[in-house]
Design a protein around this motif. Sequence first.
Motif, short mmCIF file in Angstrom:
data_model
loop_
_atom_site.label_atom_id
_atom_site.label_comp_id
_atom_site.label_asym_id
_atom_site.label_seq_id
_atom_site.Cartn_x
_atom_site.Cartn_y
_atom_site.Cartn_z
N TRP A 113 28.78 -21.39 23.78
CA TRP A 113 28.03 -21.72 22.74
C TRP A 113 28.13 -23.32 22.53
N TYR A 131 33.62 -19.32 21.57
CA TYR A 131 32.89 -18.94 22.84
C TYR A 131 32.33 -20.17 23.51
N TRP A 156 33.76 -17.47 16.48
CA TRP A 156 33.13 -18.67 16.39
C TRP A 156 33.74 -19.61 17.71
N GLU A 212 25.29 -15.51 24.11
CA GLU A 212 24.77 -16.76 23.70
C GLU A 212 23.70 -17.25 22.81
N ARG A 213 22.97 -16.19 22.63
CA ARG A 213 21.61 -16.39 21.65
C ARG A 213 21.92 -15.91 20.29
N THR A 255 25.13 -25.61 23.22
CA THR A 255 23.72 -24.64 22.94
C THR A 255 23.92 -24.72 21.20
N PHE A 256 24.80 -23.66 20.75
CA PHE A 256 24.95 -23.84 19.16
C PHE A 256 25.70 -24.95 18.75
N TYR A 257 26.94 -25.29 19.45
CA TYR A 257 27.72 -26.52 19.04
C TYR A 257 27.12 -27.74 19.79
N GLU A 291 34.83 -26.46 15.24
CA GLU A 291 33.66 -25.33 15.53
C GLU A 291 33.80 -24.66 14.42
N PRO A 325 23.94 -17.02 17.70
CA PRO A 325 23.89 -17.95 16.62
C PRO A 325 22.42 -18.18 16.23
#
Length: 273
Positions: free
Chosen positions: A27, A24, A22, A260-261, A30-32, A41, A263
């Motif tokens: 992220w 990275y 988790w 990167e994609r 983008t995710f976070y 996170e 999640p």
Amino acid sequence: MPKEPAAKTTKPSNIRVGIGGWTYAPWRGTFYPSDLTQSRELEYASRNLTSIEINGTFYGLQKPASYEKWYQETPDDFVFSLKAPRYATNRKVLAEARETIERFFGSGVLLLKQKLGPVNWQFAPTKKFDKEDFEAFLKLLPASIEGQKLRHAIEVRNDTFKTPEFIALARKYKVAVVLAGDSEYPQIADITAPFVYARIMGTTDKQAKGYSAKALDAWAERARQLAAGTTPDDLETCADAPAKTAARDVYLYVISGFKERNPAAAMALIKRL
């Protein structure tokens, strides 16, 4: 103030979807959420995904305090899988791995309690199948410790394992053979345990969600079939299917590829399921 983690979409209880690790940097934002502190996170990830494969355990033992912290920061129904230490699998004689295996399970792993999912024993691509060698290793894997049942998966990456003899051995010891999807590694989709462990590695920067909608639909349907106890026709197997089919747990991780994609791909699968 950081944004609150989003609520998870309702999903079939026997199918869990997640990512590897988790922490990275790409992220973040983008995710976070961009204003989420790094210390939150795992809290955020565990409320958007249903499982995470911990990779740090592959490289070295973690502290008991870390397992306790991970347990406290995640929802009651969350599950971690762990990559077993490479020192147990990256050796010429697998029968000599007992001490490493025992040290791993004594390092605090059991502090995850009911959130401890399968342990993934990953082998190097150079490791070839030798029945006596592998059976000696499988005999070392404990079925339970201190009353806590354990699940084991073995990730093999050499074509010599694509044989009915290997599948029979995995079924004898009730270990799952990791299903490697969309990768250069051998695909072995045979059902060998009361659960399925899949790692899909085909995300790309050309898709906003890592995979196309068609590919995500396909993996969601495969997960449903595997959870029902059947093997999808479009996956490669090495032996005859089990005589009986039964519902089973599925752990599916979006790993490698365009990380990167990952999640986004995992959340898209959860939404479909």
